[in-house]
Design an enzyme around this catalytic site. Structure first.
Site, PDB file in Angstrom:
ATOM      1  N   LYS A 199      -8.782 -32.060  -9.386  1.00  0.00           N
ATOM      2  CA  LYS A 199      -8.039 -32.637 -10.597  1.00  0.00           C
ATOM      3  C   LYS A 199      -9.050 -33.315 -11.490  1.00  0.00           C
ATOM      4  O   LYS A 199      -8.663 -33.347 -12.501  1.00  0.00           O
ATOM      5  CB  LYS A 199      -6.827 -33.211 -10.245  1.00  0.00           C
ATOM      6  CG  LYS A 199      -5.706 -32.360  -9.659  1.00  0.00           C
ATOM      7  CD  LYS A 199      -4.343 -32.887 -10.084  1.00  0.00           C
ATOM      8  CE  LYS A 199      -4.056 -34.387  -9.517  1.00  0.00           C
ATOM      9  NZ  LYS A 199      -4.041 -34.600  -8.181  1.00  0.00           N
ATOM     10  N   LYS A 240      -0.781 -38.923  -0.182  1.00  0.00           N
ATOM     11  CA  LYS A 240      -0.429 -37.569  -0.647  1.00  0.00           C
ATOM     12  C   LYS A 240      -0.532 -37.423  -2.095  1.00  0.00           C
ATOM     13  O   LYS A 240      -0.541 -38.673  -2.825  1.00  0.00           O
ATOM     14  CB  LYS A 240       1.353 -37.658  -0.469  1.00  0.00           C
ATOM     15  CG  LYS A 240       2.009 -36.464  -0.756  1.00  0.00           C
ATOM     16  CD  LYS A 240       3.529 -36.621  -0.604  1.00  0.00           C
ATOM     17  CE  LYS A 240       4.316 -35.634  -1.215  1.00  0.00           C
ATOM     18  NZ  LYS A 240       4.574 -35.546  -2.577  1.00  0.00           N
ATOM     19  N   LYS A 286      -2.350 -42.725  -5.865  1.00  0.00           N
ATOM     20  CA  LYS A 286      -3.872 -43.101  -5.100  1.00  0.00           C
ATOM     21  C   LYS A 286      -4.691 -43.650  -6.220  1.00  0.00           C
ATOM     22  O   LYS A 286      -5.541 -44.534  -6.305  1.00  0.00           O
ATOM     23  CB  LYS A 286      -4.377 -41.903  -4.565  1.00  0.00           C
ATOM     24  CG  LYS A 286      -3.850 -41.795  -3.046  1.00  0.00           C
ATOM     25  CD  LYS A 286      -5.023 -40.514  -2.430  1.00  0.00           C
ATOM     26  CE  LYS A 286      -4.973 -39.295  -3.475  1.00  0.00           C
ATOM     27  NZ  LYS A 286      -3.818 -38.821  -3.901  1.00  0.00           N
ATOM     28  N   ASP A 311      -3.338 -34.670   1.154  1.00  0.00           N
ATOM     29  CA  ASP A 311      -3.473 -34.228   2.456  1.00  0.00           C
ATOM     30  C   ASP A 311      -4.715 -33.854   3.138  1.00  0.00           C
ATOM     31  O   ASP A 311      -5.579 -33.250   2.135  1.00  0.00           O
ATOM     32  CB  ASP A 311      -2.424 -33.128   2.847  1.00  0.00           C
ATOM     33  CG  ASP A 311      -1.072 -33.509   2.791  1.00  0.00           C
ATOM     34  OD1 ASP A 311      -0.761 -34.478   3.447  1.00  0.00           O
ATOM     35  OD2 ASP A 311      -0.466 -32.544   2.142  1.00  0.00           O
TER      36      ASP A 311
END
Lengths: 436, 291
Positions: free
Chosen positions: B45, B14, B19, B131
């Protein structure tokens, strides 16, 4: 439920919208999609509809987006294309139509159209990705666009003349005889004192659409005209008269009588006109009589086409010409509520006679239906020619795609359309009997 | 497709779960062990590799592709800590275009540029956006691009739902040659019940937890310096946690096809855990419970 479809004759929504916009003089469509959508429209649509396609090539403006527009959004490309189009092509109205990729990516088309409006360019937009449906949905979407967006654009719309009648449901090119059919419907309306608003055709510009909201009535000649008529009824309270198909021959008289009653017209004038036209048609029947009996015109027929064509032509052949409707195939996927009415109407053209009615756009399925019906003459699209040859029976191309005839202003609607149909069908039957 | 060079690992989870931090620290730890590593950020991003390269600017693959017709590897990559080759796929600004297709286009370009033949990596780590919302975000685990996928999750229910969604994608693509699941990385462990909750989820879905990363100020502090923990505080316990994760990924190649929970199962599971956590937090003492 799913099955493969062979040789579909129904193109996509983008093409349906283009077919409508391109048929209004002064409207310049601008495609916002990947390259190929416009060409495909030409190759699979206009070029297969009676040999009257645009000279040279399809001159349609297109943003021809590439991968970077998919990834980063194609809004700026559309902005640029719209600007260039306005510079290069003079038009009364610029109509943006969108394809699958740009809709999947979510390009903000209304914002681009708004930017155009802010520059004083007359711009409308229709979201027409192929996944929204077939060519008929495209006609819906484009008509909806014009009905909803034009009043905002032209706040100075002139009042419509009294007795103006909008005609809905004839999809240019999807009906190869659309020009002739509209002209004849217009002639019929004029004859009883009404003012036809054909909306589409070489002499029908944006002014026709400007007048449309002020019409006295919407005349709907196929299931695909129901939506625009309903929208106008909701916005302006315009009543409508809905037929399930084209009025061919005597059915034209019934239509004119209904219109006269509904709109309070002079019944004597209408009656005189109907009598005159009917008498003329009878004289044509009389002229045909010798060939009719000598060459055995009376036979079973198979007819393949859009619902409005099957109703119009099928009823005329069955009720007025004495032929027997063996196999009727409707290819335009009409909505469920219309199907029931079509079944009731078309399976009882000749009472006591067993007519098979099929709803299909699958070439193979249609060929099987015709084959098993063993009709003595086949009327359909050029896709049905093969099975007619196989059966060894005469064939007349009357529906899309139509590749073996030039159609300019011929039509099969009304009284004149009935005579044209007698000539065309008679000719193929005659030619067939001579070749034996 | 030519023979695959290096072990290709996709790391999902998520958004905001950590991450990029986890992936960058694993990359740093692998590099520290002497391996040649490429880390590819697959997130519009474009901040996956920031802490590997001191926060310096790096043009993204897609931006470069937009600006110039011919792209070279050196235009879109930077060498970070321990020689890790850093690449950011990039993508459109939020709300415009299709980021999913962007990942696809970026990965295709890297293959065209023969990146792996040129660099000859031992490990390629794909750090993929949150996701798996559409097909584009499943690209790294489709078509045999990555061999193994790992999912980073905290004990937050939304993070678990995202992990379950990834399991669905793995479950769909693995039988036709897509990546299989290497395991779950439990991140931001703070609450006492967190390891048990994540263990339970892993157990129910036929997967395993390969490491527990405690929530730590050291991570935040290192990030503010634009560095991984491995680089900034190499002797810390947190650095050792990341080294252990890297070691596991290096030494264990066991994978599974997870069995994601369906909607009602997941809701029921979450509700039960919700009740248990509430009781712990509220200090509910059950009758006859030993104190």
């Amino acid at each position: 439920m799913s099955h493969h479809l062979e040789g579909s004759r129904n193109s996509c929504a983008l093409h349906g919208a283009l077919q409508l916009f391109e048929s209004i003089a002064g409207v310049v469509p601008v495609i916002h999609s990947t390259s190929g959508c416009g060409v495909q429209h030409y190759l699979g649509g206009t070029r297969l509809s009676g040999g009257n396609d645009p000279f040279g090539s399809p001159a349609v403006s297109s943003s021809n987006i590439g991968e970077k527009h998919v990834v980063f959004g194609g809004g700026s490309r559309l902005r640029e294309q719209l600007k260039n189009t306005v510079k290069v092509v003079q038009g009364d109205l610029y109509a943006i139509v969108t394809g699958c990729s740009t809709e999947m990516v979510g390009d903000d088309i209304p914002a681009m159209a708004k930017e155009g409006l802010e520059q004083d360019w007359p711009v409308v937009y229709a979201n027409t990705p192929g996944f929204r449906g077939d060519v008929h949905q495209g006609y819906h979407l484009a008509a909806k666009t014009l009905i909803e967006q034009l009043p905002e654009l032209w706040k100075d719309a002139e009042p419509a003349p009294a007795g103006l009648i909008n005609i809905w449901g004839i999809i240019p090119d999807q009906d190869p005889f659309w020009r002739g059919n509209l002209d004849e419907l217009g002639r019929l309306l004029e004859a009883i004192g009404l003012v036809p608003n054909l909306l589409l055709g070489g002499d029908q510009g944006t002014a026709a659409w400007k007048r449309a909201p002020g019409a006295a009535l919407n005349l709907v000649v196929s299931p695909w005209g129901e939506l625009p008529a309903r929208l106008l009824e909701e916005c302006y309270g315009t009543p409508s008269l809905s037929l399930e198909g084209l009025p061919v021959g005597a059915a034209a008289g019934i239509l004119l009588t209904r219109l006269t009653e509904q709109l309070g017209l002079d019944p004597l004038r209408t009656e005189e006109f109907i009598n005159r036209e009917q008498a003329r048609l009878q004289r044509q029947f009389a002229l045909l009589a010798d060939s009719y009996y000598r060459k055995g015109f009376q036979r079973e027929f198979a007819l393949v086409g859009e619902s409005s064509q099957v109703v119009g032509i099928g009823e005329f052949l069955g009720k007025s010409l004495g032929l027997l409707p063996r196999t009727l195939v409707i290819t335009d996927n009409p909505p469920e509520h219309v199907r029931e009415a079509l079944v009731n109407r078309l399976t009882t053209i000749v009472p006591g006679y067993d007519t098979e009615l099929v709803f299909s756009e699958d070439r193979a399925e249609i060929a099987d239906a015709i084959r098993s019906g063993q009709a003595g003459v086949v009327l359909g699209s050029s896709l049905e020619q093969e099975v007619a040859v196989e059966l060894g029976v005469p064939f007349l191309a009357v529906s899309f795609p139509l590749t073996n005839r030039i159609v300019l202003d011929r039509g099969y609607a009304g009284y004149r359309g009935a005579v044209a149909l007698l000539e065309d069908l008679g000719s193929v039957i005659l030619a067939d009997s001579l070749s034996v | 497709m030519s023979e695959k060079i290096g072990k290709h690992i996709a790391i999902y989870g998520k958004g905001g779960i950590g991450k990029s931090t986890t992936t960058s620290n694993i990359s740093a730890a692998l590099a520290e062990s002497g391996y040649r590593v490429i880390q590819i950020g697959c997130d519009p991003k474009s901040d996956s590799t920031t802490i590997l390269r001191g926060g310096n600017d790096l043009p993204t693959v897609l931006d470069t592709l937009r600006e110039q017709s011919k792209v070279r590897i050196e235009d879109i990559s930077a060498v970070g800590f321990g020689g890790v080759l850093c690449i950011e796929a990039g993508g459109p600004v939020p709300g415009v275009g299709c980021a999913g297709r962007g990942i696809n286009a970026a990965v295709e370009l890297l293959q065209e540029l023969k990146l792996f033949d040129e660099f000859k990596p031992d490990f390629v780590l794909y750090d993929v956006l949150g996701d798996v919302v559409c097909g584009g975000f499943a690209v790294p685990i489709r078509d045999g691009l990555a061999d193994r996928a790992f999912v980073v999750t905290s004990s937050d229910f939304m993070a678990i739902f995202a992990a379950n969604n990834l399991f669905k994608a793995v479950n769909k693509y693995a039988p036709s040659g897509g990546a299989r699941l290497g395991g779950v990385i439990a991140n931001s462990i703070l609450a006492p019940y967190a390891p048990a909750l994540i263990d339970d989820f892993a157990g129910k879905t036929g997967s395993q937890v390969i490491g527990y990363v405690p929530r730590s100020l050291v991570v935040a502090q290192s990030e503010l310096y634009g560095q991984t923990v491995i680089e900034a505080v190499p002797q810390s316990e947190q650095a050792q946690v990341y080294r252990n994760l890297a070691k596991f990924i290096d030494e264990n190649e066991e994978t599974v096809i997870p069995k994601p929970l369906n909607g009602p199962e997941l809701k029921k599971w979450a509700r039960e855990w919700g009740d248990r956590i509430f009781e712990v937090e509220a200090g509910v003492v059950h009758e006859m419970a030993s104190i």
